[in-house]
Write an enzyme that holds these catalytic residues in place. Sequence first.
Site, PDB file in Angstrom:
ATOM      1  N   ASP A  21      35.854   0.132  21.641  1.00  5.21           N
ATOM      2  CA  ASP A  21      36.740  -0.022  20.484  1.00  5.21           C
ATOM      3  C   ASP A  21      36.089   0.493  19.195  1.00  5.21           C
ATOM      4  OD1 ASP A  21      39.093  -0.752  19.233  1.00  5.21           O
ATOM      5  OD2 ASP A  21      38.440  -2.809  18.859  1.00  5.21           O
ATOM      6  N   ASN A  69      48.463  -0.069  24.345  1.00  5.54           N
ATOM      7  CA  ASN A  69      48.227   1.167  23.579  1.00  5.54           C
ATOM      8  C   ASN A  69      49.404   2.142  23.655  1.00  5.54           C
ATOM      9  OD1 ASN A  69      44.651   1.212  24.331  1.00  5.54           O
ATOM     10  ND2 ASN A  69      45.679   0.459  22.496  1.00  5.54           N
TER      11      ASN A  69
HETATM   12  C1  IPE Z   1      41.389  -2.357  23.367  1.00  5.21           C
HETATM   13  O1  IPE Z   1      41.340  -1.781  22.110  1.00  5.21           O
HETATM   14  C2  IPE Z   1      41.826  -1.332  24.375  1.00  5.21           C
HETATM   15  C3  IPE Z   1      40.884  -0.256  24.617  1.00  5.21           C
HETATM   16  C4  IPE Z   1      39.669  -0.179  24.161  1.00  5.21           C
HETATM   17  C5  IPE Z   1      41.370   0.792  25.478  1.00  5.21           C
HETATM   18  P1  IPE Z   1      42.511  -1.989  21.056  1.00  5.21           P
HETATM   19  O2  IPE Z   1      42.081  -1.363  19.804  1.00  5.21           O
HETATM   20  O3  IPE Z   1      43.787  -1.542  21.630  1.00  5.21           O
HETATM   21  O4  IPE Z   1      42.520  -3.582  20.944  1.00  5.21           O
HETATM   22  P2  IPE Z   1      43.289  -4.573  19.960  1.00  5.21           P
HETATM   23  O5  IPE Z   1      44.739  -4.307  20.104  1.00  5.21           O
HETATM   24  O6  IPE Z   1      42.797  -4.297  18.581  1.00  5.21           O
HETATM   25  O7  IPE Z   1      42.890  -5.931  20.415  1.00  5.21           O
HETATM   26  C1  IPE Z   2      39.406   2.565  20.818  1.00  2.00           C
HETATM   27  O1  IPE Z   2      39.407   2.826  19.463  1.00  2.00           O
HETATM   28  C2  IPE Z   2      40.133   3.606  21.633  1.00  2.00           C
HETATM   29  C3  IPE Z   2      41.413   3.154  22.184  1.00  2.00           C
HETATM   30  C4  IPE Z   2      41.916   1.969  22.082  1.00  2.00           C
HETATM   31  C5  IPE Z   2      42.187   4.131  22.911  1.00  2.00           C
HETATM   32  P1  IPE Z   2      40.647   2.491  18.534  1.00  2.00           P
HETATM   33  O2  IPE Z   2      41.573   3.657  18.559  1.00  2.00           O
HETATM   34  O3  IPE Z   2      41.260   1.199  18.908  1.00  2.00           O
HETATM   35  O4  IPE Z   2      39.950   2.386  17.118  1.00  2.00           O
HETATM   36  P2  IPE Z   2      40.152   1.264  16.023  1.00  2.00           P
HETATM   37  O5  IPE Z   2      39.953  -0.062  16.706  1.00  2.00           O
HETATM   38  O6  IPE Z   2      41.526   1.430  15.485  1.00  2.00           O
HETATM   39  O7  IPE Z   2      39.090   1.529  15.027  1.00  2.00           O
HETATM   40 MG    MG Z   3      40.932  -0.742  18.365  1.00  2.00          MG
END
Ligand code: IPE
Ligand code: IPE
Ligand code: MG
Length: 245
Positions: A21, A69
């Site tokens: 993340d 997502n």
């Molecule tokens: C969790 O990250 C899913 C992945 C890393 C693929 P998110 O960024 O989607 O999580 P939340 O929604 O903030 O908890």
């Molecule tokens: C994790 O990074 C990747 C996926 C969930 C696909 P994020 O895209 O969630 O990045 P933040 O949490 O918004 O910084």
């Molecule tokens: Mg995230």
Amino acid sequence: MSLKEKIEINRLPKHVAIIMDGNGRWAKAQGKDRSFGHQEGVVSVRKVVEAATSLGLEYLTLYTFSTENWRRPESEIQALMGLLVKAIYQETPDLMKNNVRLMAIGDLSRLPEDAYTSLMDCIAQTSVNTGTTVVLALSYSSRWEITDAVRTIAKRVMDDDLKISEITEGVVSEYLTTKGIPDPDLLIRTGGEQRISNFLLWQLSYAELYFTDKYWPEFREEELYSAILDYQMRERRFGKTSEQL
Ligand code: IPE
Ligand code: IPE
Ligand code: MG
């Protein structure tokens, strides 16, 4: 002594799972587009997979794209799926060279066709490898997985194929997408949030949890070694007392 040398190789976690993340926030912090964060995130995936194979980890599961997502803007979903296809094509030769077996869990039927095809090709090609198994969780969520398992088990009971008294924890595990994969010993989440986000709820029952403020694009070999060293300092009691261990 380097961090890597401090790791006790005979006490490695068998299975490390990572919630990758923080790509978007990492990019934004330097005035860049979120997709730049995802690109750099792919570099971290490569480095962490290499570190895992060099240590001899048996299983590494990477939470790559959750069911939730799919709610992101279409343009971001397309960028992520494009990166997935590109990364699979680029990395397959190295996966072969490093004896890595690729697997995937999740509702793969929702993936765009090119992503699905390249993923399946790579899984087929690397299936002969006997080193580290890398499991990509794609279009994955734990509640989706458990609901699906309950449906299948209920159907077998209705068909008189399975008795209610035969439904054990082991049987439930057999109906999850992680069938045959040992439960994670260590869960790492990068990006500063301390939550599970619908990831491996059943399988993480006794995992050691490790949270770091590092954003995923900043998480490289040394960060993996630090997490494993932290894990090796913990006492896993599984409900028993210290004296019993
Ligand atoms: C969790 O990250 C899913 C992945 C890393 C693929 P998110 O960024 O989607 O999580 P939340 O929604 O903030 O908890
Ligand atoms: C994790 O990074 C990747 C996926 C969930 C696909 P994020 O895209 O969630 O990045 P933040 O949490 O918004 O910084
Ligand atoms: Mg995230």
